[in-house]
Design a protein around this motif. Sequence first.
Motif, PDB file in Angstrom:
ATOM      1  N   VAL A   1      -8.283 -57.916  22.553  1.00 52.23           N
ATOM      2  CA  VAL A   1      -9.012 -56.667  22.374  1.00 52.23           C
ATOM      3  C   VAL A   1      -7.985 -55.545  22.356  1.00 52.23           C
ATOM      4  N   ILE A   2      -7.998 -54.744  21.295  1.00 54.73           N
ATOM      5  CA  ILE A   2      -7.043 -53.652  21.115  1.00 54.73           C
ATOM      6  C   ILE A   2      -7.739 -52.325  21.405  1.00 54.73           C
ATOM      7  N   ILE A   3      -7.127 -51.516  22.256  1.00 57.70           N
ATOM      8  CA  ILE A   3      -7.582 -50.142  22.513  1.00 57.70           C
ATOM      9  C   ILE A   3      -6.341 -49.266  22.372  1.00 57.70           C
ATOM     10  N   SER A   4      -6.098 -48.791  21.170  1.00 58.13           N
ATOM     11  CA  SER A   4      -4.833 -48.123  20.862  1.00 58.13           C
ATOM     12  C   SER A   4      -5.076 -46.675  20.460  1.00 58.13           C
ATOM     13  N   GLY A   5      -4.696 -45.751  21.348  1.00 56.30           N
ATOM     14  CA  GLY A   5      -4.857 -44.331  21.056  1.00 56.30           C
ATOM     15  C   GLY A   5      -6.297 -43.877  21.032  1.00 56.30           C
ATOM     16  N   LEU A   6      -7.134 -44.474  21.839  1.00 50.00           N
ATOM     17  CA  LEU A   6      -8.567 -44.154  21.872  1.00 50.00           C
ATOM     18  C   LEU A   6      -8.973 -43.381  23.118  1.00 50.00           C
ATOM     19  N   LEU A   7      -8.515 -43.811  24.281  1.00 49.02           N
ATOM     20  CA  LEU A   7      -9.013 -43.251  25.550  1.00 49.02           C
ATOM     21  C   LEU A   7      -8.716 -41.765  25.674  1.00 49.02           C
TER      22      LEU A   7
ATOM     23  N   THR B   1      -3.221 -40.508   8.928  1.00 50.82           N
ATOM     24  CA  THR B   1      -4.642 -40.229   9.143  1.00 50.82           C
ATOM     25  C   THR B   1      -4.973 -40.216  10.619  1.00 50.82           C
ATOM     26  N   THR B   2      -4.478 -41.205  11.355  1.00 54.26           N
ATOM     27  CA  THR B   2      -4.767 -41.286  12.790  1.00 54.26           C
ATOM     28  C   THR B   2      -3.518 -41.247  13.667  1.00 54.26           C
ATOM     29  N   MET B   3      -2.327 -41.295  13.049  1.00 58.52           N
ATOM     30  CA  MET B   3      -1.091 -41.227  13.836  1.00 58.52           C
ATOM     31  C   MET B   3      -0.408 -39.866  13.691  1.00 58.52           C
ATOM     32  N   TYR B   4      -0.981 -38.997  12.841  1.00 60.92           N
ATOM     33  CA  TYR B   4      -0.553 -37.597  12.700  1.00 60.92           C
ATOM     34  C   TYR B   4       0.862 -37.488  12.139  1.00 60.92           C
ATOM     35  N   GLN B   5       1.624 -36.495  12.600  1.00 60.64           N
ATOM     36  CA  GLN B   5       2.936 -36.206  12.001  1.00 60.64           C
ATOM     37  C   GLN B   5       2.763 -36.009  10.495  1.00 60.64           C
ATOM     38  N   ASP B   6       1.824 -35.128  10.135  1.00 61.31           N
ATOM     39  CA  ASP B   6       1.451 -34.954   8.734  1.00 61.31           C
ATOM     40  C   ASP B   6       2.628 -34.589   7.839  1.00 61.31           C
TER      41      ASP B   6
ATOM     42  N   ILE C   1     -10.993 -51.760  18.991  1.00 64.76           N
ATOM     43  CA  ILE C   1     -11.953 -50.712  19.341  1.00 64.76           C
ATOM     44  C   ILE C   1     -11.328 -49.349  19.045  1.00 64.76           C
ATOM     45  N   GLY C   2     -11.971 -48.584  18.148  1.00 61.09           N
ATOM     46  CA  GLY C   2     -11.371 -47.340  17.683  1.00 61.09           C
ATOM     47  C   GLY C   2     -10.269 -47.645  16.691  1.00 61.09           C
ATOM     48  N   CYS C   3     -10.603 -48.432  15.671  1.00 68.12           N
ATOM     49  CA  CYS C   3      -9.596 -49.007  14.768  1.00 68.12           C
ATOM     50  C   CYS C   3      -8.990 -48.001  13.808  1.00 68.12           C
TER      51      CYS C   3
ATOM     52  N   PHE D   1     -13.295 -33.701  13.702  1.00 65.54           N
ATOM     53  CA  PHE D   1     -11.858 -33.834  13.477  1.00 65.54           C
ATOM     54  C   PHE D   1     -11.541 -35.110  12.708  1.00 65.54           C
ATOM     55  N   PHE D   2     -12.070 -36.248  13.177  1.00 58.97           N
ATOM     56  CA  PHE D   2     -11.738 -37.516  12.538  1.00 58.97           C
ATOM     57  C   PHE D   2     -12.458 -37.709  11.211  1.00 58.97           C
ATOM     58  N   ASP D   3     -13.671 -37.214  11.095  1.00 58.53           N
ATOM     59  CA  ASP D   3     -14.342 -37.297   9.799  1.00 58.53           C
ATOM     60  C   ASP D   3     -13.553 -36.521   8.747  1.00 58.53           C
TER      61      ASP D   3
END
Length: 255
Positions: free
Chosen positions: A143-149, A37-42, A74-76, A22-24
Amino acid sequence: MSTRGRLKGERIDIDYRTTQAFFDARGKRDYANVLSTTMYQDHSPELVEQRDQAEKRALAPQLQLHAGSRILDIGCGIGRWGWFIDEQVADAQYLGIDFSPALIDKASTEAQRRSKLGLRFQVMSATAIDPASLVLGAPFDLVIISGLLIYLNDEDCVNVLRHAGQLCAPGGLIYVREPVGVAERFTLDRFYSNELEHEYSAIYRTIDELGQLMAHALEPGAFTAQAAEFLFPADLEKRAETRQYYTILRKAGSQ
């Protein structure tokens, strides 16, 4: 695993191969707004811009960064937090890691295009962080973990949060932002999105479940919550069953 679709309340593991594909794929596509790309709402480039700006406005006064701060994202994804930090913090040292080579390629290209040449990016999976191999070493002030988990199974969420705690400097912060299930946990397992034109998997946990993961991962008494609340006003949310929620944790000690 034969389960597929939308599952409410159940706890199942998702297959990371679907997530990787999906992400590739998204990293190789062009969008009206690169943030999509990673926040959607295309199909709503203005909404994704508003969300990005609203998140950064809300967080800017709370992150307490200073000249020379060291940041690990992390998960930038495409490195959007790097752009913000470069503009806000003098001599900041930023490293973004992601498991998708396509996203890291896009992050590097976008940083060059924006003349943010000091940002560092590295291909490394959040589920296999090797502190000794990071091109910018610990400890980190943020340390940023934003929309990864949302894309990780419970056990791996605990491991990522544990690594974040270990890599965070005394007195430093961990910022966690996730879409949560408002009423209950639900999982998308190899779910095809007509809007995104791709199959993907994700786990929407409740606020209580996120808190339990943090409590399990982090040493008791080592962190205190500086903030824990919904991120966006209602007009920036699109779905009634999920909302964006964030937590800022401060590590004991002084910098």
